[in-house]
Write a protein that holds these residues in place. Structure first.
Motif, mmCIF file in Angstrom:
data_model
loop_
_atom_site.group_PDB
_atom_site.id
_atom_site.type_symbol
_atom_site.label_atom_id
_atom_site.label_comp_id
_atom_site.label_asym_id
_atom_site.label_seq_id
_atom_site.Cartn_x
_atom_site.Cartn_y
_atom_site.Cartn_z
ATOM 1 N N GLN A 6 -10.970 54.108 76.600
ATOM 2 C CA GLN A 6 -9.633 53.859 77.139
ATOM 3 C C GLN A 6 -8.680 53.399 76.042
ATOM 4 N N ASN A 7 -9.225 52.767 75.019
ATOM 5 C CA ASN A 7 -8.433 52.343 73.860
ATOM 6 C C ASN A 7 -9.177 52.749 72.588
ATOM 7 N N GLN A 287 -4.445 66.736 75.530
ATOM 8 C CA GLN A 287 -5.049 65.882 76.555
ATOM 9 C C GLN A 287 -6.405 66.431 76.995
ATOM 10 N N THR A 322 -1.167 60.594 72.519
ATOM 11 C CA THR A 322 -2.227 60.981 73.449
ATOM 12 C C THR A 322 -3.581 60.479 72.964
ATOM 13 N N ASN A 325 -4.013 56.927 73.620
ATOM 14 C CA ASN A 325 -3.835 56.599 75.043
ATOM 15 C C ASN A 325 -2.584 55.752 75.262
#
Length: 382
Positions: A6-7, A287, A322, A325
């Motif tokens: 997520q990161n 993405q 992207t 994130n």
């Protein structure tokens, strides 16, 4: 994975030295495009993000370059770079309008190769989840013994050979408008590298290769995959082809590393090509590549073609956001003044093709997909 995807830890491998030279006064490839891109990234706050780092690239050694290029060719590039006169340079593809000679060409290209090697080393060592080297990728036409299509030393081939030597399987995806012929040749007989190129058909565009029938040789038979598309293919049709072929192939191959070439000469305003993607269509591809990368856990990305300065700056800024994130605003920051008259990251899409042209485009692209279903997908049980 080395961190929460997520990161993801994202490395942006670049120095302005990579933008401060000129191939020739008339050459369509303008390295200054990278400086404009870098300024837009800074104005957008991407380098203030906690999960984005900006390591400097190293210079590739001559020995590293010679893992993928003939020593005689490497030596003549080095000699020309130092001001020598080389009457036989045409044999090596040098001295043409596409591949002009200039002082310093060896040094700037070795730095470009080094930026891609730096990115791949950061990812394979686990120091980064994602590394983006935007100066790389544009050399994807370079051949073992010659320059071609603006390319001198093929950074992608060099970096992936090092990964294979380290025991890694690599999935290479090239979304440049031009077929990645030099990369395909570099791994044509290997089953450790899956090369996929989605591009405008060579029937209409340089280098005139990249047909579905080019599937590899020897141990590499089936591991070279080409998706040639009709001119004026727009976002929806392009993504239809991408979705049917690329994700299932990558998942079936089960690579250790995803390596992507993110050329943006697919843009509808690009002066050299005939596909018709928007920046948002391009970023949707990034993405989707990011989703594949999250499954694999290692993602190396390089730049590529792109001859409209606005499209390059906006698209690669969107790509880095992207990867990290991070959501960009719709509008270009008011502090960005490196290029004039930019207002939004996204494009107003071009007019749709007339029905009769759309029918021809769809017919050609559906024919490509039919060939791939028959010739390529069964190799992977798809």
């Amino acid at each position: 994975m080395t961190s929460d995807w997520q990161n993801p830890i994202t490395a942006f491998v670049y120095t302005d030295e990579l933008s401060q030279y000129q191939l020739s006064a008339e050459h369509p490839l303008r390295p200054i495009r990278l400086q404009h891109m870098h300024e837009l990234m800074k104005s957008s706050g991407l380098f203030d993000l906690a999960n984005v780092d900006s390591p400097a690239p190293r210079v590739a050694t001559k020995a590293e370059i010679e893992t993928s290029h003939d020593p005689d060719y490497v030596s003549i590039v080095e000699a020309i770079s130092n001001g020598a006169i080389a009457p036989g340079m045409g044999e090596f593809g040098l001295g043409s309008s596409d591949n002009p000679v200039r002082e310093g060409m060896y040094e700037t290209t070795a730095l470009c190769v080094g930026s891609t090697l730096t990115a791949s080393e950061l990812v394979t060592s686990g120091k980064a989840d994602i590394a983006f080297a935007p100066a790389g990728g544009v050399h994807h036409h370079a051949m073992p013994r010659s320059a071609a299509g603006f390319g001198v030393f093929n950074d992608a081939v060099i970096a992936m050979k090092a990964m294979v030597e380290a025991g890694l399987r690599v999935a290479y995806i090239d979304i440049d408008c031009h077929h990645g012929d030099g990369v395909q040749i570099g791994h044509y007989d290997s089953d450790q590298v899956l090369t996929i190129s989605i591009h405008e058909s060579g029937q209409w565009l340089f280098p005139g290769t990249g047909y579905v029938q080019e599937i590899g040789s020897g141990d590499g038979t089936g591991y070279s995959v080409n998706i040639p598309l009709a001119p004026y293919t727009q976002d929806d049709e392009w993504h239809k082809a991408f979705d049917e072929v690329i994700p299932p192939l990558v998942r079936a191959f089960k690579p250790d590393v995803l390596f992507t070439q993110l050329g943006i000469d697919t843009h509808f305003q690009d002066p050299l090509t005939h596909l018709a993607l928007t920046t948002q269509g391009f970023n949707l591809a990034v993405q989707k590549l990011g989703s594949l990368a999250a499954e694999i856990g290692k993602w190396v990305a390089v730049g590529g073609g792109g001859y409209d300065l606005s499209a390059v700056a906006r698209s690669w800024t969107m790509a880095l956001a992207t990867m990290a994130n991070h959501d960009l605003p719709d509008q270009i920051p008011s502090t960005f003044d490196s290029l004039q008259h930019l207002t939004n990251f996204a494009d107003v899409p071009p007019e749709p093709s007339e029905d009769r042209y759309l029918s021809e485009i769809q017919s050609f692209n559906n024919g490509t997909l039919k060939e791939i279903r028959a010739l390529v997908l069964p190799k992977f049980g798809i």
